[in-house]
Design a protein around this motif. Sequence first.
Motif, mmCIF file in Angstrom:
data_model
loop_
_atom_site.group_PDB
_atom_site.id
_atom_site.type_symbol
_atom_site.label_atom_id
_atom_site.label_comp_id
_atom_site.label_asym_id
_atom_site.label_seq_id
_atom_site.Cartn_x
_atom_site.Cartn_y
_atom_site.Cartn_z
ATOM 1 N N GLN A 1 0.819 -1.206 0.000
ATOM 2 C CA GLN A 1 0.000 0.000 0.000
ATOM 3 C C GLN A 1 0.862 1.269 0.000
ATOM 4 O O GLN A 1 0.421 2.334 -0.435
ATOM 5 C CB GLN A 1 -0.941 0.019 1.217
ATOM 6 C CG GLN A 1 -1.938 -1.138 1.224
ATOM 7 C CD GLN A 1 -2.769 -1.186 -0.043
ATOM 8 O OE1 GLN A 1 -3.313 -0.171 -0.461
ATOM 9 N NE2 GLN A 1 -2.837 -2.346 -0.662
ATOM 10 N N LEU A 2 2.071 1.140 0.505
ATOM 11 C CA LEU A 2 2.961 2.309 0.564
ATOM 12 C C LEU A 2 3.210 2.870 -0.833
ATOM 13 O O LEU A 2 3.174 4.086 -1.040
ATOM 14 C CB LEU A 2 4.285 1.928 1.220
ATOM 15 C CG LEU A 2 4.225 1.645 2.723
ATOM 16 C CD1 LEU A 2 5.507 0.980 3.189
ATOM 17 C CD2 LEU A 2 3.977 2.932 3.483
ATOM 18 N N ALA A 3 3.475 1.976 -1.783
ATOM 19 C CA ALA A 3 3.773 2.442 -3.150
ATOM 20 C C ALA A 3 2.541 3.090 -3.767
ATOM 21 O O ALA A 3 2.633 4.165 -4.379
ATOM 22 C CB ALA A 3 4.262 1.279 -4.005
ATOM 23 N N ALA B 1 2.934 7.265 -3.943
ATOM 24 C CA ALA B 1 3.548 7.569 -5.242
ATOM 25 C C ALA B 1 3.258 9.006 -5.695
ATOM 26 O O ALA B 1 4.157 9.701 -6.195
ATOM 27 C CB ALA B 1 3.073 6.570 -6.295
ATOM 28 N N LYS B 2 2.010 9.466 -5.533
ATOM 29 C CA LYS B 2 1.669 10.813 -6.022
ATOM 30 C C LYS B 2 2.402 11.910 -5.236
ATOM 31 O O LYS B 2 3.049 12.768 -5.841
ATOM 32 C CB LYS B 2 0.161 11.025 -6.002
ATOM 33 C CG LYS B 2 -0.539 10.367 -7.189
ATOM 34 C CD LYS B 2 -2.007 10.750 -7.212
ATOM 35 C CE LYS B 2 -2.719 10.070 -8.373
ATOM 36 N NZ LYS B 2 -4.156 10.386 -8.359
ATOM 37 N N ILE C 1 10.491 11.750 -6.816
ATOM 38 C CA ILE C 1 10.859 10.473 -6.176
ATOM 39 C C ILE C 1 9.903 9.380 -6.649
ATOM 40 O O ILE C 1 8.691 9.613 -6.723
ATOM 41 C CB ILE C 1 10.786 10.603 -4.634
ATOM 42 C CG1 ILE C 1 11.760 11.677 -4.140
ATOM 43 C CG2 ILE C 1 11.054 9.267 -3.953
ATOM 44 C CD1 ILE C 1 11.593 12.036 -2.658
ATOM 45 N N THR C 2 10.438 8.200 -6.952
ATOM 46 C CA THR C 2 9.575 7.059 -7.286
ATOM 47 C C THR C 2 9.533 6.086 -6.115
ATOM 48 O O THR C 2 10.459 6.040 -5.300
ATOM 49 C CB THR C 2 10.069 6.312 -8.539
ATOM 50 O OG1 THR C 2 11.319 5.675 -8.248
ATOM 51 C CG2 THR C 2 10.223 7.246 -9.729
ATOM 52 N N TRP D 1 10.244 6.521 -15.061
ATOM 53 C CA TRP D 1 8.852 6.659 -15.504
ATOM 54 C C TRP D 1 7.936 5.613 -14.853
ATOM 55 O O TRP D 1 6.793 5.449 -15.252
ATOM 56 C CB TRP D 1 8.805 6.581 -17.036
ATOM 57 C CG TRP D 1 7.653 7.293 -17.687
ATOM 58 C CD1 TRP D 1 6.796 6.761 -18.616
ATOM 59 C CD2 TRP D 1 7.216 8.641 -17.490
ATOM 60 N NE1 TRP D 1 5.861 7.696 -18.987
ATOM 61 C CE2 TRP D 1 6.098 8.868 -18.319
ATOM 62 C CE3 TRP D 1 7.678 9.698 -16.686
ATOM 63 C CZ2 TRP D 1 5.416 10.079 -18.371
ATOM 64 C CZ3 TRP D 1 7.005 10.911 -16.727
ATOM 65 C CH2 TRP D 1 5.884 11.092 -17.559
ATOM 66 N N MET D 2 8.463 4.926 -13.850
ATOM 67 C CA MET D 2 7.685 3.881 -13.146
ATOM 68 C C MET D 2 7.506 4.292 -11.715
ATOM 69 O O MET D 2 8.494 4.498 -10.997
ATOM 70 C CB MET D 2 8.512 2.594 -13.086
ATOM 71 C CG MET D 2 8.310 1.632 -14.195
ATOM 72 S SD MET D 2 9.418 0.227 -13.914
ATOM 73 C CE MET D 2 8.453 -0.712 -12.766
ATOM 74 N N THR D 3 6.266 4.393 -11.248
ATOM 75 C CA THR D 3 6.058 4.611 -9.817
ATOM 76 C C THR D 3 4.721 4.034 -9.385
ATOM 77 O O THR D 3 3.818 3.873 -10.198
ATOM 78 C CB THR D 3 6.205 6.099 -9.431
ATOM 79 O OG1 THR D 3 6.348 6.179 -8.013
ATOM 80 C CG2 THR D 3 5.002 6.943 -9.877
#
Length: 253
Positions: free
Chosen positions: A169-171, A175-176, A183-184, A238-240
């Motif tokens: 759930q942290l990611a 993420a936003k 930061i990703t 470009w991944m988060t």
Amino acid sequence: MDRLAGKTALVTGASRGIGRAIAIRIADEGALVAVHYAANTQMAEDVVATIEKNGGRAFAVQAELGAPGDAHELFLRLEAGLKERTGSVELDVLVNNAGVMGGVPADETTAEQFDRLIAVNAKAPFFLIQRALSNLTSGARVINISSGLTRFANPDEVAYAMSKGAVEQLALHLAKPLAERGITINSVAPGITRNGNPVFDIPEAVEQMARLSPFGRVGEPQDVADIVAFLASDESRWMTGAFVDASGGTLLG
Ligand code: NDP
């Protein structure tokens, strides 16, 4: 490769297993690595020595996670180590890898065992990220090690899987806000991966576990470390908020 030249990194639970491989791998990429551990000082020092032998830079940081004030204590030691070596307390890569396994059927799991799993596997990463916010640089990377067991049923690991479901759930939810700082944050879910557990010394057991992957083998710590090294690098910019399957296809069913 030196994709992390000039960067600093903290890898929790880096004295052995997957964390050890991640620490060595990202040090090979040029990062100064803080090798965190709980009790195995000699093993953590061996990881530091291996990194130095490879021409890299590292130092060991001890802190028991799952205890009150754990994140703050770890960061005080981390910051002292970083300051001494770089003159600053900036952190570019945080890998929340330290974890404890369950292996107890749901009907036998005690409240104490449950609390411990949640405290080490989910609560500690939450507060480590919270504590790291003032250290993380623009463009930093946060990588949380989850488990394929959030997608693969195993009644003996319900509480453990719950703790890993929580860490994922942290990611999703951070993420936003972290993206505003460049930061990703991503979750990496290994499948069965060789570690120091004696079960990996039993050929029949390894053979049985290997059948879970279409590649016909169990994962090696380096398999996961290579994926983490990519996520730690600029190439993953470009991944988060992602769930990254590092199970060697085990989750294909
Ligand atoms: P290991 O059991 O080999 O190593 C665990 C590491 O975490 C050690 O460095 C240990 O330090 C540290 N650690 C354990 N408990 C604490 C604590 N309370 N406080 C601080 N540090 C602690 O783990 P693996 O390499 O097998 O697993 C690494 C991560 O990957 C874990 O999050 C695990 O849940 C996950 N995972 C592992 C899989 C596998 O098959 N191996 C599969 C899926 C996910 P010390 O040596 O000092 O005790």
